[in-house]
Scaffold this active site. Structure first.
Site, PDB file in Angstrom:
ATOM      1  N   TYR A  18       0.852  -1.123   0.148  1.00 55.49           N
ATOM      2  CA  TYR A  18      -0.064   0.048  -0.270  1.00 55.49           C
ATOM      3  C   TYR A  18       0.945   1.086  -0.131  1.00 55.49           C
ATOM      4  O   TYR A  18       1.809   1.303   0.734  1.00 55.49           O
ATOM      5  CB  TYR A  18      -0.943   0.150   1.330  1.00 55.49           C
ATOM      6  CG  TYR A  18      -1.920   1.168   1.441  1.00 55.49           C
ATOM      7  CD1 TYR A  18      -2.880   1.525   0.526  1.00 55.49           C
ATOM      8  CD2 TYR A  18      -1.384   2.066   2.593  1.00 55.49           C
ATOM      9  CE1 TYR A  18      -3.593   2.588   0.688  1.00 55.49           C
ATOM     10  CE2 TYR A  18      -2.274   3.208   2.666  1.00 55.49           C
ATOM     11  CZ  TYR A  18      -3.291   3.356   1.923  1.00 55.49           C
ATOM     12  OH  TYR A  18      -4.216   4.599   2.045  1.00 55.49           O
ATOM     13  N   ASP A  77       9.142   2.673  -0.233  1.00 62.29           N
ATOM     14  CA  ASP A  77       8.312   3.468   0.561  1.00 62.29           C
ATOM     15  C   ASP A  77       8.495   3.093   1.781  1.00 62.29           C
ATOM     16  O   ASP A  77       7.903   1.875   2.491  1.00 62.29           O
ATOM     17  CB  ASP A  77       6.601   3.295  -0.053  1.00 62.29           C
ATOM     18  CG  ASP A  77       5.708   3.761   0.912  1.00 62.29           C
ATOM     19  OD1 ASP A  77       6.061   4.408   1.873  1.00 62.29           O
ATOM     20  OD2 ASP A  77       4.590   3.551   0.466  1.00 62.29           O
ATOM     21  N   LYS A 136       4.346   9.035   8.765  1.00 64.20           N
ATOM     22  CA  LYS A 136       3.981   8.427   9.986  1.00 64.20           C
ATOM     23  C   LYS A 136       5.087   9.116  11.266  1.00 64.20           C
ATOM     24  O   LYS A 136       4.961  10.346  11.629  1.00 64.20           O
ATOM     25  CB  LYS A 136       3.786   7.181   9.961  1.00 64.20           C
ATOM     26  CG  LYS A 136       3.031   6.660   9.053  1.00 64.20           C
ATOM     27  CD  LYS A 136       2.506   5.331   8.861  1.00 64.20           C
ATOM     28  CE  LYS A 136       1.130   5.094   8.260  1.00 64.20           C
ATOM     29  NZ  LYS A 136       1.155   4.223   7.155  1.00 64.20           N
TER      30      LYS A 136
HETATM   31  C1  LIG Z   1       0.335   4.769   5.705  1.00 61.60           C
HETATM   32  C2  LIG Z   1       0.976   4.314   4.481  1.00 61.60           C
HETATM   33  C3  LIG Z   1       1.019   5.284   3.322  1.00 61.60           C
HETATM   34  C4  LIG Z   1       0.027   6.551   3.105  1.00 61.60           C
HETATM   35  O1  LIG Z   1       0.433   7.586   4.278  1.00 61.60           O
HETATM   36  P1  LIG Z   1      -0.843   8.589   4.748  1.00 61.60           P
HETATM   37  O2  LIG Z   1       0.049   9.538   5.412  1.00 61.60           O
HETATM   38  O3  LIG Z   1      -2.070   7.709   5.406  1.00 61.60           O
HETATM   39  O4  LIG Z   1      -1.472   9.184   3.334  1.00 61.60           O
HETATM   40  C5  LIG Z   1       1.950   5.284   2.172  1.00 61.60           C
HETATM   41  N1  LIG Z   1       2.836   4.011   2.357  1.00 61.60           N
HETATM   42  C6  LIG Z   1       2.939   3.213   3.495  1.00 61.60           C
HETATM   43  C7  LIG Z   1       3.730   2.049   3.349  1.00 61.60           C
HETATM   44  C8  LIG Z   1       1.995   3.400   4.391  1.00 61.60           C
HETATM   45  O5  LIG Z   1       2.083   2.516   5.590  1.00 61.60           O
END
Ligand SMILES: *Cc1c(COP(=O)(O)O)cnc(C)c1O
Length: 426
Positions: free
Chosen positions: A142, A237, A265
């Site tokens: 994701y 990511d 995060k």
């Molecule tokens: C949470 C997450 C996102 C999205 O971040 P948001 O701040 O919720 O838009 C993208 N990539 C990864 C791996 C994530 O865990």
């Protein structure tokens, strides 16, 4: 009196499904979402006054626990100096300097207000830099909600991706090639088919959005090699794993260097933040220096920068990650022991302060394997734990999060609750 049920009923009249982010609605576990009134340290309290040990951690950011005095003070001090300027502030440089120091290939950083924006912008930059259109992502990984990334595998190994959400045009989804995590041949096949068309491979280096799945030995080395050979960018990511599995993210553990890294995060300490970075020659293709457009009214927001800097102050202290990892590993060992006692096919594992629990006998190594969990048993387990005051992410395909605020007593209470719950669902 306000109850979770009455608040959910009220919320559903004005918010879609009663929530502002889909998974909060508890659809994967059933039942009523808890409406949180306040949080402190390792605990959250709902509107009924019930206390929970918090393993959600706001889905990852709260690595030092909630309301840490150092972070709260930094935020209050920053608020006293203004909430947003729309002009540069020096905290942006300071936080970027820290990121550059921790991630050697990152020479330039761009802050955004969410991980979604960071991943989306990194993707645009990769396309702009390479002049190519196609991208490779992995089933079950994701990267937020950008259109190009809400794509699942089509039928047939080399088929174009198809939208995983209504509203995403097929024409766009066909540029997203969806490979299988831990399956290098599935990536190699796309490079053979489209040797000159792939702008980037985007991956969660330790997957955390199909529950926690560790990379197989050689997987990332193989991705690195394929990207280098074909002139595609490798994008890690690290929105979830950065500053969470280790100070230098999953790339520190794996020892593979991507071209671009995305963050979020933890780097915002609980405020809305995302960031991405990489070598100057790639990053400077972006506005205002280059032709790839990117901007944000609240990007580099002073409150968010203050929360991120204060969080980094704490997690950069010597030994922080060793202690966090050891304690999280102790929790995981206790959960595995509880499963053995109960004779339930259940297991758990951790990476730094990130962890996974699975209603299956051994940790999954692929998206397909994680789907084989006993979901009905997980739901029963989930609600027994919740009733016992343990707040886990409400889905069998999510990782869970540990913080430095979790005490020995919290760990023991969690293991005791898991013993009871696993025995009850055996
Ligand atoms: C949470 C997450 C996102 C999205 O971040 P948001 O701040 O919720 O838009 C993208 N990539 C990864 C791996 C994530 O865990």
């Amino acid at each position: 009196m306000s109850t979770n049920a009455s608040e959910f009923e009220r919320a559903r009249k004005v918010l879609v499904g009663g929530v502002n982010s889909a998974v909060r609605a508890f659809r994967a576990v059933g039942g009523t979402p808890r409406f949180i009134a306040r949080a402190e340290g390792a605990y959250m309290w709902d509107v009924e006054g019930k206390r929970y040990i918090d393993y959600l951690g706001s889905w990852g950011p709260m690595i030092v626990g909630q309301t840490h005095p150092h972070v709260v003070k930094a935020v209050k001090d920053a608020a006293d100096r203004g909430l947003s300027y729309g002009a540069p502030n020096v905290m942006e440089s300071e936080l970027a300097e820290r990121i550059c120091a921790l991630f050697p290939q990152v020479e330039r950083v761009r802050f955004t207000s969410s991980g979604t924006e960071a991943a989306m912008s990194a993707l645009r930059l990769a396309r702009g830099f390479t002049g190519r259109t196609k991208i490779v992502k992995f089933e079950g990984c994701y990267h937020g909600t950008a259109d190009s990334l809400l794509v699942k595998a089509g039928s047939g190994a080399l088929a174009f991706g198809t939208p995983s959400s209504a509203g995403v045009p097929e024409d766009l989804a066909r540029h997203t090639l969806v490979a299988q995590f831990n399956d290098l041949p599935s990536v190699d096949a796309f490079f053979r088919e489209y040797p000159k068309d792939i702008a980037c491979v985007m991956v969660e280096p330790i997957a955390g959005n199909m529950n926690l799945i560790r990379p197989a030995p050689g997987f990332h080395e193989g991705l690195r090699k394929l990207c280098t050979e074909h002139g595609a960018l490798l994008i890690f990511d690290e929105v979830m794993t950065g500053f969470r599995v280790a100070l230098g993210g999953a790339q520190e553990i794996i020892g593979v260097t991507p071209d671009l890294s995305a963050f979020g995060k933890v780097i915002g300490g609980g405020m809305p933040v995302g960031a991405f970075g990489g070598p100057a020659k790639v990053m400077e293709m972006m506005a205002p220096l280059g032709p790839v457009y990117q901007a944000g009214t609240l990007s580099g927001n002073p409150i968010a920068m203050a929360a991120g800097l204060a969080t980094l102050d704490l997690i950069q202290k010597p030994g922080f990650f060793d202690t966090l990892s050891d304690r999280c590993a102790r929790l995981v060992a206790g959960l595995n022991d509880a499963a053995r006692r109960a004779g339930v096919p259940f297991c758990a594992q951790s990476a730094g302060g990130m962890a996974g629990m699975y209603m299956m006998a051994t940790p999954p190594a692929s998206f397909a394997q994680v789907q084989t969990q006993d979901v009905e048993r997980f739901k029963r387990f989930y609600h027994l734990m919740l009733d016992d005051g343990i707040y886990l992410p409400p889905s069998p395909v999510e990782a869970f999060f540990f913080s430095s605020a979790h005490s020995d007593e919290d760990i023991d209470a969690t293991i005791a609750a898991a013993r009871k719950a696993l025995a009850a669902v055996a």
